[in-house]
Write a protein that holds these residues in place. Sequence first.
Motif, PDB file in Angstrom:
ATOM      1  N   PRO A 138       0.839  -1.206   0.000  1.00  0.00           N
ATOM      2  CA  PRO A 138       0.000   0.000   0.000  1.00  0.00           C
ATOM      3  C   PRO A 138       0.871   1.251   0.000  1.00  0.00           C
ATOM      4  O   PRO A 138       1.876   1.308   0.703  1.00  0.00           O
ATOM      5  N   GLY A 139       0.497   2.208  -0.783  1.00  0.00           N
ATOM      6  CA  GLY A 139       1.234   3.468  -0.831  1.00  0.00           C
ATOM      7  C   GLY A 139       1.078   4.136  -2.178  1.00  0.00           C
ATOM      8  O   GLY A 139       0.346   3.652  -3.038  1.00  0.00           O
ATOM      9  N   PRO A 140       1.769   5.249  -2.357  1.00  0.00           N
ATOM     10  CA  PRO A 140       1.692   5.967  -3.620  1.00  0.00           C
ATOM     11  C   PRO A 140       2.156   5.076  -4.772  1.00  0.00           C
ATOM     12  O   PRO A 140       2.994   4.199  -4.546  1.00  0.00           O
ATOM     13  N   PRO A 141       1.656   5.218  -5.955  1.00  0.00           N
ATOM     14  CA  PRO A 141       0.716   6.240  -6.383  1.00  0.00           C
ATOM     15  C   PRO A 141      -0.746   5.875  -6.143  1.00  0.00           C
ATOM     16  O   PRO A 141      -1.624   6.675  -6.397  1.00  0.00           O
ATOM     17  N   VAL A 142      -1.026   4.670  -5.659  1.00  0.00           N
ATOM     18  CA  VAL A 142      -2.411   4.230  -5.487  1.00  0.00           C
ATOM     19  C   VAL A 142      -3.033   4.789  -4.208  1.00  0.00           C
ATOM     20  O   VAL A 142      -4.192   5.193  -4.197  1.00  0.00           O
ATOM     21  N   HIS A 143      -2.296   4.829  -3.097  1.00  0.00           N
ATOM     22  CA  HIS A 143      -2.818   5.259  -1.803  1.00  0.00           C
ATOM     23  C   HIS A 143      -1.973   6.387  -1.229  1.00  0.00           C
ATOM     24  O   HIS A 143      -0.758   6.408  -1.407  1.00  0.00           O
ATOM     25  N   ASP A 144      -2.646   7.286  -0.470  1.00  0.00           N
ATOM     26  CA  ASP A 144      -1.876   8.284   0.267  1.00  0.00           C
ATOM     27  C   ASP A 144      -1.263   7.619   1.497  1.00  0.00           C
ATOM     28  O   ASP A 144      -1.590   6.476   1.823  1.00  0.00           O
ATOM     29  N   ALA A 145      -0.368   8.306   2.184  1.00  0.00           N
ATOM     30  CA  ALA A 145       0.371   7.724   3.304  1.00  0.00           C
ATOM     31  C   ALA A 145      -0.545   7.250   4.425  1.00  0.00           C
ATOM     32  O   ALA A 145      -0.329   6.177   5.001  1.00  0.00           O
ATOM     33  N   ALA A 146      -1.590   8.007   4.755  1.00  0.00           N
ATOM     34  CA  ALA A 146      -2.504   7.620   5.845  1.00  0.00           C
ATOM     35  C   ALA A 146      -3.273   6.358   5.482  1.00  0.00           C
ATOM     36  O   ALA A 146      -3.426   5.447   6.312  1.00  0.00           O
ATOM     37  N   THR A 147      -3.758   6.265   4.263  1.00  0.00           N
ATOM     38  CA  THR A 147      -4.495   5.079   3.820  1.00  0.00           C
ATOM     39  C   THR A 147      -3.572   3.859   3.798  1.00  0.00           C
ATOM     40  O   THR A 147      -3.954   2.772   4.240  1.00  0.00           O
ATOM     41  N   ALA A 148      -2.354   4.054   3.315  1.00  0.00           N
ATOM     42  CA  ALA A 148      -1.384   2.954   3.274  1.00  0.00           C
ATOM     43  C   ALA A 148      -1.121   2.425   4.681  1.00  0.00           C
ATOM     44  O   ALA A 148      -1.097   1.213   4.903  1.00  0.00           O
ATOM     45  N   GLN A 149      -0.948   3.314   5.652  1.00  0.00           N
ATOM     46  CA  GLN A 149      -0.692   2.910   7.033  1.00  0.00           C
ATOM     47  C   GLN A 149      -1.876   2.121   7.595  1.00  0.00           C
ATOM     48  O   GLN A 149      -1.702   1.084   8.240  1.00  0.00           O
ATOM     49  N   THR A 150      -3.081   2.602   7.337  1.00  0.00           N
ATOM     50  CA  THR A 150      -4.292   1.916   7.812  1.00  0.00           C
ATOM     51  C   THR A 150      -4.387   0.517   7.214  1.00  0.00           C
ATOM     52  O   THR A 150      -4.675  -0.452   7.921  1.00  0.00           O
ATOM     53  N   LEU A 151      -4.146   0.398   5.915  1.00  0.00           N
ATOM     54  CA  LEU A 151      -4.199  -0.910   5.265  1.00  0.00           C
ATOM     55  C   LEU A 151      -3.158  -1.857   5.851  1.00  0.00           C
ATOM     56  O   LEU A 151      -3.459  -3.028   6.107  1.00  0.00           O
ATOM     57  N   GLN A 152      -1.959  -1.386   6.091  1.00  0.00           N
ATOM     58  CA  GLN A 152      -0.912  -2.229   6.667  1.00  0.00           C
ATOM     59  C   GLN A 152      -1.291  -2.701   8.065  1.00  0.00           C
ATOM     60  O   GLN A 152      -1.056  -3.851   8.427  1.00  0.00           O
ATOM     61  N   GLU A 153      -1.924  -1.835   8.856  1.00  0.00           N
ATOM     62  CA  GLU A 153      -2.355  -2.215  10.207  1.00  0.00           C
ATOM     63  C   GLU A 153      -3.466  -3.261  10.161  1.00  0.00           C
ATOM     64  O   GLU A 153      -3.471  -4.203  10.956  1.00  0.00           O
ATOM     65  N   ILE A 154      -4.398  -3.112   9.236  1.00  0.00           N
ATOM     66  CA  ILE A 154      -5.497  -4.074   9.103  1.00  0.00           C
ATOM     67  C   ILE A 154      -4.956  -5.451   8.724  1.00  0.00           C
ATOM     68  O   ILE A 154      -5.340  -6.465   9.302  1.00  0.00           O
ATOM     69  N   VAL A 155      -4.042  -5.486   7.758  1.00  0.00           N
ATOM     70  CA  VAL A 155      -3.451  -6.761   7.337  1.00  0.00           C
ATOM     71  C   VAL A 155      -2.683  -7.397   8.488  1.00  0.00           C
ATOM     72  O   VAL A 155      -2.820  -8.591   8.765  1.00  0.00           O
ATOM     73  N   ALA A 156      -1.881  -6.608   9.200  1.00  0.00           N
ATOM     74  CA  ALA A 156      -1.059  -7.133  10.295  1.00  0.00           C
ATOM     75  C   ALA A 156      -1.900  -7.751  11.404  1.00  0.00           C
ATOM     76  O   ALA A 156      -1.459  -8.671  12.094  1.00  0.00           O
ATOM     77  N   LYS A 157      -3.128  -7.279  11.571  1.00  0.00           N
ATOM     78  CA  LYS A 157      -4.021  -7.830  12.601  1.00  0.00           C
ATOM     79  C   LYS A 157      -4.714  -9.104  12.145  1.00  0.00           C
ATOM     80  O   LYS A 157      -5.470  -9.710  12.895  1.00  0.00           O
ATOM     81  N   GLY A 158      -4.493  -9.506  10.905  1.00  0.00           N
ATOM     82  CA  GLY A 158      -5.143 -10.706  10.395  1.00  0.00           C
ATOM     83  C   GLY A 158      -6.614 -10.486  10.106  1.00  0.00           C
ATOM     84  O   GLY A 158      -7.402 -11.428  10.134  1.00  0.00           O
ATOM     85  N   ALA A 159      -6.988  -9.245   9.810  1.00  0.00           N
ATOM     86  CA  ALA A 159      -8.395  -8.905   9.614  1.00  0.00           C
ATOM     87  C   ALA A 159      -8.906  -9.190   8.206  1.00  0.00           C
ATOM     88  O   ALA A 159     -10.101  -9.108   7.957  1.00  0.00           O
ATOM     89  N   MET A 160      -8.013  -9.528   7.295  1.00  0.00           N
ATOM     90  CA  MET A 160      -8.450  -9.816   5.928  1.00  0.00           C
ATOM     91  C   MET A 160      -8.968 -11.247   5.861  1.00  0.00           C
ATOM     92  O   MET A 160      -8.511 -12.113   6.614  1.00  0.00           O
ATOM     93  N   PRO A 161      -9.904 -11.539   4.971  1.00  0.00           N
ATOM     94  CA  PRO A 161     -10.394 -12.918   4.842  1.00  0.00           C
ATOM     95  C   PRO A 161      -9.255 -13.847   4.449  1.00  0.00           C
ATOM     96  O   PRO A 161      -8.372 -13.450   3.694  1.00  0.00           O
ATOM     97  N   PRO A 162      -9.274 -15.079   4.961  1.00  0.00           N
ATOM     98  CA  PRO A 162      -8.179 -15.993   4.622  1.00  0.00           C
ATOM     99  C   PRO A 162      -8.245 -16.461   3.174  1.00  0.00           C
ATOM    100  O   PRO A 162      -9.306 -16.552   2.586  1.00  0.00           O
ATOM    101  N   LEU A 163      -7.094 -16.757   2.655  1.00  0.00           N
ATOM    102  CA  LEU A 163      -6.974 -17.387   1.354  1.00  0.00           C
ATOM    103  C   LEU A 163      -6.904 -18.885   1.587  1.00  0.00           C
ATOM    104  O   LEU A 163      -6.669 -19.324   2.711  1.00  0.00           O
ATOM    105  N   VAL A 164      -7.107 -19.670   0.552  1.00  0.00           N
ATOM    106  CA  VAL A 164      -7.124 -21.125   0.706  1.00  0.00           C
ATOM    107  C   VAL A 164      -6.077 -21.748  -0.204  1.00  0.00           C
ATOM    108  O   VAL A 164      -6.013 -21.446  -1.396  1.00  0.00           O
ATOM    109  N   LEU A 165      -5.272 -22.622   0.388  1.00  0.00           N
ATOM    110  CA  LEU A 165      -4.265 -23.380  -0.338  1.00  0.00           C
ATOM    111  C   LEU A 165      -4.617 -24.857  -0.219  1.00  0.00           C
ATOM    112  O   LEU A 165      -4.711 -25.385   0.886  1.00  0.00           O
TER     113      LEU A 165
END
Length: 140
Positions: free
Chosen positions: A59-86
């Motif tokens: 997450p980050g420029p050019p797609v996301h601003d710094a605040a949005t990138a930080q929020t996305l990284q925190e959400i992922v780090a908490k395991g809040a995204m739906p799991p993928l399946v292998l």
Amino acid sequence: MTQGINVVGLYVRDQDEALAFYVEKLGFLCHTDVRNGDYRWLTVQHPNQPSFQLGLFKPGPPVHDAATAQTLQEIVAKGAMPPLVLFVDNCRAAYERLSKCGVEFTQAPVDRYGTVDAGFRDPSGNGWKMIEVAAKQESQ
């Protein structure tokens, strides 16, 4: 008109770390690694699924601003995204092999729903379910 899904993206905190994890530990292949300034398009694919890619995006420029990138990284780090399946042939054997490689498991193999599954995370916190595919499902 032909349609299909070609790339599904994951947010990762460090693309080099993610690439090493998916290639060296899970056995994926690097498909695309191109840069345009600070932006990097990085995808991997499972060797048995050449038409499907997993994007490893920071997450980050050019797609996301710094605040949005930080929020996305925190959400992922908490395991809040739906799991993928292998899917794997033998969940317990894959668990042993991947554990020895340093994969962080959040759930040891469990028998349920007529199969065996386990849970793990990538270095960025993205959750995965590893599910044993029954022989009859593979042939269908």
